[in-house]
Design an enzyme around this catalytic site. Structure first.
Site, PDB file in Angstrom:
ATOM      1  CE1 TYR A 439       2.974   6.458 -10.923  1.00  0.00           C
ATOM      2  CE2 TYR A 439       2.550   7.023 -13.101  1.00  0.00           C
ATOM      3  CZ  TYR A 439       3.137   6.075 -12.166  1.00  0.00           C
ATOM      4  OH  TYR A 439       2.680   4.910 -12.542  1.00  0.00           O
ATOM      5  CD  GLU A 440      -3.126   9.234  -9.968  1.00  0.00           C
ATOM      6  OE1 GLU A 440      -3.121   9.417  -9.474  1.00  0.00           O
ATOM      7  OE2 GLU A 440      -2.504   8.434 -11.388  1.00  0.00           O
ATOM      8  N   GLY A 441      -0.402  11.758  -5.853  1.00  0.00           N
ATOM      9  CA  GLY A 441      -0.080  12.185  -4.741  1.00  0.00           C
ATOM     10  C   GLY A 441       0.692  11.639  -4.362  1.00  0.00           C
TER      11      GLY A 441
END
Length: 596
Positions: A439-441
């Protein structure tokens, strides 16, 4: 068994000794935060982490969150723990005093975040996302929205989320479909579905402020047609008390591999009232203010889990009796020696220790740069700090989370079969840590960001904020006989990074796939060199301090031993990274799609 004691001595070393010469210190607005005050804050944070949050980590994982009649309940004890956390002022630690925050340095805040993540990663997401949300609002919201929402979010009475992902689009946000229709009063009505929303619904706060991406009716296609909106769970009354529901419903709680005490939700927006944040069709710029803050914090999540996993593995290795030492019996009164005497167990423990100390050193470095970027009055210093943060943010996010998961896996290996059993508690660390790489890229996206955006930006200016201090340190210490082996090895690894950078610059301009093919290895190589630089600095300081350290001798000897292990057993990976980068894309892209 889940064991955790905050590594305060190493944190203080990083904050007060390791980076004293980085040029990011002595900031006038932070002058009141003396070392004694900072140490007191860290010690209190350690108490909260160890005494309030840690006892809820395993029980929260077992119980998980529940959804009943549209209402999400967090596990037993979480509401009381959050109240204690909020009332203690921990939600507002590094927030701007203008909005009710305490204004502490980000360097202190990141150490506190590490402790919270070590003790209870699921819990950390509730206040952590709010901090990112306030950052975006402070930079992009209207004064009216700031005045109304920021004090309530900073205090922790209200929490925040990021609503980006939809069922059909994750990384490619240009495909999102959530609609925002303008209203006569200046507000908007949002309709659409979002998934994977951390802390999307829960019972910890009075209200939840969603920052949601959506499209205006006349928006252009792709990412240039995305806007950002503030959409509260309850429409607040003028006095700030919760008013009517705002048409946001929970379709389901995601059933996850880990982070089970964090409510990850599928949310439906049904004509929900929201307000534009920033400019229309420029929502990604506003959202990335939040995401860049969160990406550093996600890196800290990897470090936090890694530290807790390491300490739990050390505890087990000391008390688990199996076999005899190859160098002679070490526990003659027992049926066997503790497994910590065996070289392969030492290999795992030292690897975990080096990863954690190396990541903590980089964490201290980038967080000091965050402080300088925010508070420095000298334009040149401010720019250098901003350049360093921009360059190192994808490295911190990807490197720390990769190594955090590897450390959690090694902890399970130290436990052997018991590590695979839930009762040991260590398998939770592996389950919890795995999502941070996604997550978050995803970490692959972080590598592409580093190679595709950060390296070429401003003709390579970002790189100078990192390359120059490493080069200067090597040159300044080449004549130090005691440090010669480390300096020589650091110089070779740094040379490999410089050559790799030149290779990517040459090949990537001609063929973008060449840069993409080498991106993951290049990010790891950058991280290894950064860790090597920090460990070499730490070793130099430790050698100096050992002469008159007294009771501190044990700490500095351990720092030297860990640094030496890193140079002997981990930094050689830099050669493999360099060779992989040099090999290019040919074998990676050789197969036709149908051959897979």
């Amino acid at each position: 068994m889940q064991i955790y004691e905050a590594p305060l001595r190493d944190m203080k070393f990083v904050l007060h000794e390791l980076h004293a010469d980085d040029g990011f210190g002595d900031l006038e607005p932070l002058a009141e935060f003396t070392p004694d005050l900072i140490d007191a804050v860290l010690e209190e944070a350690a108490k909260v982490a160890q005494e309030v949050l840690l006892p809820l980590n395993r029980s929260g994982d077992i119980e998980g969150c529940t959804l009943e009649n549209g209402v999400v309940r967090t596990p037993k004890g979480f509401k009381e723990a959050y109240d204690t956390f909020r009332e203690g002022g921990w939600c507002a630690l590094a927030a701007d005093p203008e909005w009710g925050g305490q204004g502490l340095p980000e360097s202190v805040n990141k150490m506190t975040e590490e402790m919270i993540c070590s003790a209870n990663l699921s819990f950390s997401l509730y206040p952590g996302l709010t901090h990112g949300g306030t950052t975006a609002l402070k930079c992009h919201a209207t004064d009216e929205l700031k005045q109304f929402y920021l004090p309530r979010m900073v205090s922790g009475r209200w929490s925040g989320t990021m609503c980006l992902t939809e069922p059909h689009c994750g990384t490619d946000l240009g495909m999102l479909r959530t609609k925002a229709v303008p209203q006569d009063d200046g507000s908007y009505k949002l309709s659409g579905a979002k998934i994977f929303i951390s802390a999307g619904e829960h019972d910890l706060t009075e209200n939840i402020v969603h920052l949601a991406l959506a499209r205006l009716p006349d928006a252009p296609e792709g990412v240039k047609g995305i806007s950002l909106f503030l959409v509260p769970k309850y429409l607040p009354k003028d006095d700030g008390t919760p008013g009517p529901s705002n048409g946001i419903s929970v379709a389901a709680i995601e059933h996850k591999m880990g982070l089970r005490a964090s409510a990850t939700c599928q949310l439906n927006f049904d004509e929900s009232t929201g307000w534009l944040i920033g400019e229309a069709n420029r929502g990604l710029e506003a959202m990335f203010t939040m995401m860049n803050t969160e990406r550093v914090s996600v890196g800290i999540q990897g470090l936090g889990v890694g530290e807790a996993a390491y300490q739990s593995a050390v505890w087990y290795a000391r008390q688990r009796l199996q076999g005899r030492s190859l160098s002679g019996v070490k526990n003659p009164g027992g049926p066997a020696d503790p497994i910590i005497v065996h070289p392969d167990v030492r290999r795992m423990l030292m690897t975990m220790r080096a990863y954690n100390e190396g990541c903590r050193a980089i964490s201290g470095w980038i967080s000091r740069a965050l402080d300088a970027e925010k508070h420095a009055t000298d334009p040149e210093l401010k720019q250098r700090a901003a350049d360093f943060v921009a360059l190192m943010t994808p490295v911190v996010k990807a490197l720390f989370t990769d190594l955090g998961f590897e450390t959690a896996s090694l902890a399970m290996q130290v436990y052997g079969g018991h590590g695979y059993i839930a009762e040991s508690g260590v398998e939770q660390y592996a389950r919890d840590a795995r999502i941070a790489m996604i997550y978050e890229g995803t970490n692959g996206i972080q590598a592409l960001d580093l190679v595709g955006r950060k390296l070429p930006a401003h003709m390579g200016r970002y790189l100078r904020s990192f390359f120059h201090p490493v080069s200067q340190f090597v040159e300044a210490n080449k004549g130090n006989e005691a440090m010669a082996p480390m300096i020589e090895t650091l110089e070779k690894a740094f040379g490999a990074l410089q050559l790799s950078t030149a290779t990517l610059a040459q090949k990537g301009m001609a063929d973008p796939e060449e840069g993409a093919a080498a991106a993951t290895e290049y990010l790891r190589l950058t991280g290894l060199v950064a860790m090597a630089y920090c460990f070499a600095k730490a070793a130099l300081i430790a050698r100096t301090r050992l002469a008159d350290s007294g009771d501190e001798a044990v700490f500095y000897k351990a720092k030297l031993a860990t640094a030496q292990f890193f140079f002997d057993r981990i930094l050689p990976q830099a050669t493999a990274m360099f060779l992989a980068i040099k090999a290019g894309k040919a074998s990676m892209m050789a197969l036709e799609v149908d051959a897979f």
